[in-house]
Design a protein around this motif. Structure first.
Motif, PDB file in Angstrom:
ATOM      1  N   GLN A 253      29.936   2.355  56.379  1.00 30.52           N
ATOM      2  CA  GLN A 253      28.513   2.048  56.535  1.00 30.52           C
ATOM      3  C   GLN A 253      28.228   0.613  56.091  1.00 30.52           C
ATOM      4  OE1 GLN A 253      26.739   5.481  54.536  1.00 30.52           O
ATOM      5  NE2 GLN A 253      25.895   6.072  56.543  1.00 30.52           N
ATOM      6  N   LEU A 254      28.912   0.221  55.027  1.00 33.53           N
ATOM      7  CA  LEU A 254      28.743  -1.171  54.584  1.00 33.53           C
ATOM      8  C   LEU A 254      29.261  -2.145  55.647  1.00 33.53           C
ATOM      9  CD1 LEU A 254      29.722  -1.012  50.800  1.00 33.53           C
ATOM     10  CD2 LEU A 254      27.475  -1.502  51.766  1.00 33.53           C
TER      11      LEU A 254
ATOM     12  N   ILE B 280      35.334   4.702  44.247  1.00 25.64           N
ATOM     13  CA  ILE B 280      33.921   5.079  44.347  1.00 25.64           C
ATOM     14  C   ILE B 280      33.066   4.054  43.583  1.00 25.64           C
ATOM     15  CG2 ILE B 280      32.215   6.846  43.646  1.00 25.64           C
ATOM     16  CD1 ILE B 280      33.776   8.043  45.809  1.00 25.64           C
TER      17      ILE B 280
ATOM     18  N   ILE C 292      27.501  -1.435  47.440  1.00 18.23           N
ATOM     19  CA  ILE C 292      26.248  -1.051  48.110  1.00 18.23           C
ATOM     20  C   ILE C 292      25.056  -1.626  47.338  1.00 18.23           C
ATOM     21  CG2 ILE C 292      24.740   0.906  48.731  1.00 18.23           C
ATOM     22  CD1 ILE C 292      27.370   2.621  48.868  1.00 18.23           C
TER      23      ILE C 292
ATOM     24  N   VAL D 184      32.798   0.885  45.569  1.00 18.73           N
ATOM     25  CA  VAL D 184      31.958   0.925  46.778  1.00 18.73           C
ATOM     26  C   VAL D 184      30.489   1.039  46.387  1.00 18.73           C
ATOM     27  CG1 VAL D 184      31.920   3.393  47.370  1.00 18.73           C
ATOM     28  CG2 VAL D 184      31.939   1.683  49.198  1.00 18.73           C
TER      29      VAL D 184
ATOM     30  N   ARG E 249      25.329  14.489  46.996  1.00 16.17           N
ATOM     31  CA  ARG E 249      26.565  15.096  47.473  1.00 16.17           C
ATOM     32  C   ARG E 249      27.525  14.032  47.965  1.00 16.17           C
ATOM     33  NH1 ARG E 249      26.378  20.532  48.157  1.00 16.17           N
ATOM     34  NH2 ARG E 249      24.304  21.238  48.669  1.00 16.17           N
ATOM     35  N   LYS E 250      28.758  14.160  47.605  1.00 15.78           N
ATOM     36  CA  LYS E 250      29.784  13.274  48.166  1.00 15.78           C
ATOM     37  C   LYS E 250      30.424  14.000  49.338  1.00 15.78           C
ATOM     38  CE  LYS E 250      31.255  11.166  43.781  1.00 15.78           C
ATOM     39  NZ  LYS E 250      32.355  11.242  42.814  1.00 15.78           N
ATOM     40  N   PRO E 251      30.698  13.411  50.445  1.00 12.52           N
ATOM     41  CA  PRO E 251      30.367  12.008  50.739  1.00 12.52           C
ATOM     42  C   PRO E 251      28.883  11.865  51.065  1.00 12.52           C
ATOM     43  CG  PRO E 251      32.069  12.885  52.241  1.00 12.52           C
ATOM     44  CD  PRO E 251      31.467  14.030  51.524  1.00 12.52           C
ATOM     45  N   PHE E 252      28.386  10.728  50.821  1.00  5.54           N
ATOM     46  CA  PHE E 252      26.947  10.540  51.034  1.00  5.54           C
ATOM     47  C   PHE E 252      26.716   9.467  52.069  1.00  5.54           C
ATOM     48  CE2 PHE E 252      28.364   8.233  47.255  1.00  5.54           C
ATOM     49  CZ  PHE E 252      28.141   6.911  47.648  1.00  5.54           C
ATOM     50  N   ASP E 253      25.508   9.408  52.481  1.00  6.47           N
ATOM     51  CA  ASP E 253      25.047   8.396  53.399  1.00  6.47           C
ATOM     52  C   ASP E 253      24.456   7.291  52.530  1.00  6.47           C
ATOM     53  OD1 ASP E 253      24.759   9.101  56.435  1.00  6.47           O
ATOM     54  OD2 ASP E 253      23.211   7.581  55.923  1.00  6.47           O
ATOM     55  N   ILE E 254      24.770   6.059  52.805  1.00  6.10           N
ATOM     56  CA  ILE E 254      24.306   5.037  51.853  1.00  6.10           C
ATOM     57  C   ILE E 254      22.789   4.946  51.799  1.00  6.10           C
ATOM     58  CG2 ILE E 254      26.414   3.621  51.687  1.00  6.10           C
ATOM     59  CD1 ILE E 254      25.182   1.692  53.676  1.00  6.10           C
TER      60      ILE E 254
ATOM     61  N   TYR F 123      32.208   2.618  52.767  1.00  8.24           N
ATOM     62  CA  TYR F 123      32.722   1.344  53.268  1.00  8.24           C
ATOM     63  C   TYR F 123      32.394   1.142  54.728  1.00  8.24           C
ATOM     64  CZ  TYR F 123      35.358   0.116  49.043  1.00  8.24           C
ATOM     65  OH  TYR F 123      35.700  -0.253  47.788  1.00  8.24           O
TER      66      TYR F 123
ATOM     67  N   TYR G 185      20.418  15.040  42.647  1.00  2.00           N
ATOM     68  CA  TYR G 185      21.862  15.094  42.881  1.00  2.00           C
ATOM     69  C   TYR G 185      22.211  14.356  44.173  1.00  2.00           C
ATOM     70  CZ  TYR G 185      20.637  18.873  46.082  1.00  2.00           C
ATOM     71  OH  TYR G 185      20.096  19.587  47.096  1.00  2.00           O
TER      72      TYR G 185
ATOM     73  N   THR H 166      34.336   9.843  50.661  1.00  2.00           N
ATOM     74  CA  THR H 166      33.106   9.230  50.195  1.00  2.00           C
ATOM     75  C   THR H 166      33.219   7.690  50.266  1.00  2.00           C
ATOM     76  OG1 THR H 166      32.902  11.088  48.697  1.00  2.00           O
ATOM     77  CG2 THR H 166      31.458   9.209  48.273  1.00  2.00           C
TER      78      THR H 166
ATOM     79  N   HIS I  38      37.616  18.790  46.792  1.00  2.00           N
ATOM     80  CA  HIS I  38      37.011  17.722  46.002  1.00  2.00           C
ATOM     81  C   HIS I  38      37.794  16.441  46.153  1.00  2.00           C
ATOM     82  CE1 HIS I  38      35.817  15.572  42.302  1.00  2.00           C
ATOM     83  NE2 HIS I  38      34.660  16.201  42.471  1.00  2.00           N
TER      84      HIS I  38
ATOM     85  N   ALA J 181      31.405  15.863  44.637  1.00  4.82           N
ATOM     86  CA  ALA J 181      31.833  16.550  45.859  1.00  4.82           C
ATOM     87  C   ALA J 181      31.758  18.062  45.657  1.00  4.82           C
ATOM     88  CB  ALA J 181      33.262  16.140  46.210  1.00  4.82           C
TER      89      ALA J 181
END
Lengths: 761, 120
Positions: free
Chosen positions: A562-563, B15, B22, B18, B103-108, A560, B101, A555, A548, B85
């Motif tokens: 992707q940004l 998190i 986004i 970010v 999931r971390k990490p995720f796709d933006i 970041y 839900y 994450t 985790h 996560a």
């Protein structure tokens, strides 16, 4: 006047005739003539060599059919006598002077126009003239035809009876008063196997005789001899041995024959052959004998109890041995063995007597006084009570059959005692229970750990200290084990008295079986694994937290990146490509973290499936898309379409396919085609992933599915933790499927997995 | 028209930052909180159109927080997306009746889609 006295008187008359003639006068001659003529005997006088009739009295004339022969020669008067021997006899008497006496001489005489058969006693007496020269023959005859005929008739009827009797199929013979055999029939000959000599063989026509006991019997002791000598009738069964050695069992039926004065004149005996009956009887006796032997010599105790009060009717020696010199026979069981009263046995007997249901028990402990006046001592018995029925099918008593097993039980208990000593000293919770699960024994450690009393332990056993969350599951699994005779194995939590903590244990219940494979008892044990379990849980927790915690910065990094990618100048291709690569690496890192977590879960059996019905085809397509994105150089050729929904964990199955596809890519650096095929046959889904890569040698087929296995000894270093196939194997197994490989080094590999398809879900 | 409001609970400030970055690209009002003890009061104050809830968040945890708001008549209508996560996220989201839900990490892109699909 009888025949003999007349003959005598005539002889006297004849002898004295000459002197008489001289001395007496006419008067006397007349007198004699009259006597001669009136005599009831048949008289005649023949003179000269031709036997000329000088005189013939009336009876004589009557004999020859009222002919008057006087003056005629014999041949003239009675020509029918030719060939009957009389002429010759008379010629001989005349020639020799020897008188002739004949008894019951048959003669055929012509009388009343026919030939008559007569029987005659006769006397030819020659007489002489004054010169002592034979002058003639005085004939004296007596007709005995009637007597002879009568006797002949008797003889004929006797013969008839004789033939009748002697033709009988039953052996029969007669002896005279002295015991000499007189008559016997064919059946007797067959029975004896010989023909005795009449008038010579005594008592019995057998070659040898024996008593049924096999003891030889002398012939003068046989029933025929007994009846003749003592007048006593004996039907004693005897065994006859024939000259050929064969033997027959015979019952004689002797019968004495008495004359009118009550004297025994002989005896008959009928011999009845009972050999076949004896054989049958023998067979029955053998059976009876066996039963008797069993009863008397069996190592089992047997007795019968009669009536509702259970009175000892029969007691075999083994049964008696249990009670020494105590009197049992004829007594009620409660009187004979009063110590049984308080031991529940009488109730069992009553129940068997009342219901007819047999009672069978093994290793029952009874306290029995083993001899008169002795203290009752523990005795272990295996026995059965079987109802006995009278001919009307009513219960009449109880058959008791059993064995004493005290020594065996004590020996076993000693063995168990030793076992208990070992169990007592174990630092493990241990108990034993009977085949049906009843608690028998708990070791010292059990009591120490649980703090339960003996009573509480016996009643509630393990249940008293099982964790409430697990008790239902444990009990149902245990029931299943008892039903199937399988060992029980489970991690459970048990409450420790000292601190009230439910500590983790590995519990195991093992069936102890006898030589027949029947379960005799269960041994349960629990080993404290709490510390290990806690460590494991901590490790799990750590891994879980670690993954985790690792994922959280990932994450941010990924987001970041992707940004960053989005905010980059579209013309800056280099920067854009770098960013993309960074994102891919982040994804790989994410997957590696997930794999590590999976391995930890699999090890602890905690990889849970999230079951649903899903579109298998779509799932495969997504997986291919995913891989294609990361492996643009390879082409994925999919064949076969799975039309139906598949029941399973979509994500986990996709993980398997991704694993197989990425392996195919990884190990096919020089070839570009990867084939994926799926089909359904017989309710089973099969998926194959084929590559033309480096392949696997057969001795590594099983190794590749092991944890941390990595392809070694290659020039190229392959990435990965070596746990992908290990996880895939576990996932497929959890879906009750199979995963395997077919491969040849240098020619590529094909991985297959199958899934059973559940219908209707 | 007022901007739609997204309330994000996460104890990781990075998190939160970010996510805010986004969503700033789009026309949302983004509120972030690092603990969820006062979730009911927070909702009253912020009036969000969707909530993103991290599972491991001090002190009562995301699960309990969602349960709390679901038990409340005034807050239970607000869509909640679990955000973690944690491996078991899908299971947990079903269990506590979350709307979705992440999931971390995720796709933006997934992140944005999930919000768009669930926002009031």
């Amino acid at each position: 006047m009888d025949e003999d006295s007349l003959t005598k008187s005539l002889e006297i008359f004849n002898k004295n005739q000459a002197s008489e003639n001289k001395r007496s006068g006419l008067l006397r001659r007349d007198m004699l003539y009259n006597i001669f003529m009136q005599s009831p005997a048949m008289l005649c006088i023949l003179k000269g060599p031709e036997h000329t009739f000088v005189l013939a009295n009336d009876p004589y004339r009557k004999l020859i059919g009222n002919r008057n022969p006087v003056g005629q020669t014999l041949r003239e008067a009675l020509p029918e006598l030719e060939g009957q021997g009389f002429y010759e006899i008379l010629d001989n008497v005349y020639a020799t002077g020897e008188p002739f006496t004949g008894k019951e001489m048959p003669a055929s005489l012509y009388r009343g126009g026919k030939m008559d058969q007569v029987y005659i006693n006769l006397n030819y007496q020659p007489f002489v003239d004054s010169h002592d020269k034979i002058e003639g023959i005085f004939v004296f005859a007596y007709d005995v035809t009637e007597q002879v005929v009568a006797r002949k008739k008797i003889k004929e009827s006797q013969l008839k009876y004789r033939n009748l009797i002697f033709g009988l199929p039953v052996a029969l013979y007669t002896c005279d008063a002295d015991g000499y055999i007189q008559l016997y029939n064919d059946a007797a000959v067959r029975l004896w196997g010989r023909s005795p000599e009449i008038g010579k063989d005594l008592w019995c026509g057998s070659w040898k005789i024996f008593r049924t006991s096999g003891e030889p019997l002398s012939l003068d002791e046989c029933p025929m001899a007994v009846v003749l000598k003592e007048g006593r009738i004996s039907n004693m069964e005897i065994v006859i041995q024939r000259p050929d050695g064969s033997k027959r069992h015979v019952v004689p039926y002797p019968q004495a024959i008495y004359d009118t004065n009550g004297n025994i004149t002989g005896a008959t005996s009928t011999l009845v052959d009972i050999t076949e009956q004896v054989k049958t009887r023998r067979q029955m006796e053998q059976v009876a004998d066996m039963i008797e032997r069993l009863y008397m010599n069996a190592p089992a105790f047997i007795c019968t109890l009669k009536g509702p009060e259970h009175i000892f009717e029969l007691v075999n020696p083994e049964y008696q041995r249990m009670y020494g010199s105590r009197q049992l026979l004829g007594k009620k069981i409660i009187d004979a063995i009063p110590e049984l009263i308080s031991q529940g046995i009488i109730e069992k007997l009553d129940k068997v007597y009342q219901t007819g249901e047999p009672y069978v028990v093994t290793e029952m402990l009874l306290y029995l006084s083993r001899d008169e006046g002795k203290e009752p001592e523990p005795t272990y018995l295996n026995f059965s009570y079987q109802p006995m029925y009278d001919p009307d099918k009513n219960i009449s008593g109880i058959l008791v059959f059993g064995y004493e097993v005290t020594n065996q039980v004590l020996a076993k208990m000693e063995g168990e005692e030793n076992l208990k000593l070992i169990l007592e000293s174990l630092p493990q919770i241990t108990s034993t229970s009977s085949a049906n699960g009843t608690n028998i024994y708990f070791n010292k450690f059990f009591f120490e750990y649980s703090g339960l009393s003996k009573e509480e332990a016996t009643v509630n056993g393990w249940n008293a200290i099982l964790h409430p969350k697990e008790i239902d599951e444990v009990l149902s699994q245990w029931e299943q084990c008892k039903k199937n005779g399988e060992d029980f194995y489970k991690e459970i939590r048990l409450k420790r008295k000292s601190d009230g903590v439910y500590r983790w244990h590995i519990s195991q219940i093992t069936a102890i079986k006898n030589s027949k494979g029947e379960i005799t008892q269960w041994i349960a044990s629990a080993t404290d694994i709490h510390e290990q379990k806690m460590k494991e849980q901590k490790k799990d927790e750590f891994l879980s937290i670690a993954s985790h915690e690792l994922k959280t910065p990932l994450t941010s990094v990924k987001a970041y990146l992707q940004l960053l990618e989005l905010s980059l100048d579209k013309n800056n291709e280099k920067a854009s490509s770098f960013t993309k690569k960074a994102i891919l690496s982040v994804d790989r890192l994410k997957d590696l973290i997930a794999e590590l977590l999976d391995v930890s879960k699999i090890q602890n059996g905690r990889l849970n499936l999230n079951i649903s019905n899903f579109n298998f085809n779509e799932m495969v397509d997504e997986a291919i898309e995913n891989i294609q994105y990361n492996s643009p150089k390879h082409s994925f050729i999919k064949t076969g379409v799975i039309a139906e929904l598949v029941n399973g964990d979509k994500e986990r199955l996709q993980q398997v396919i991704i694993n197989l596809l990425s392996n195919a890519v990884k190990y096919s650096p020089d070839s570009k085609d990867i084939f994926i095929n799926a089909y359904v046959k017989n309710d089973q889904l099969t998926v194959s992933v084929k590559d033309n890569g480096i392949g696997i040698s057969e001795n590594n087929f099983s190794k590749i599915f092991e944890r941390y296995y990595r392809v070694e000894g290659q020039d190229i270093h392959f990435q990965g933790l070596g746990i992908g196939l290990f996880i895939s194997m576990d996932i497929i197994r959890r879906h009750n499927g199979k995963l395997w490989v077919e491969s040849q080094p240098g020619k590529g590999s094909t991985f297959y997995f199958t899934l059973p398809l559940k219908k209707d879900k | 028209m007022q901007k739609k409001c997204i309330l994000i609970y996460d104890d990781d400030l990075e998190i939160l930052t970010v996510c805010k970055a986004i969503l700033d690209y789009d026309d949302y009002r983004v509120e972030t909180l690092a603990n969820c003890e006062n979730i009911l009061q927070d909702i009253m104050d912020i009036q969000p159109d969707i909530i993103l809830m991290d599972l491991w968040i001090p002190k009562i945890g995301g699960e309990n927080a969602v349960n709390l708001m679901h038990e409340n008549e005034d807050t239970k209508h607000i869509p909640v997306i679990l955000f973690s996560a944690n491996d078991e996220i899908e299971k947990i989201s079903k269990k506590i009746n979350a709307n979705g839900y992440l999931r971390k990490p995720f796709d933006i892109s997934t992140f944005k889609e999930t919000i768009e699909n669930n926002i009031l």
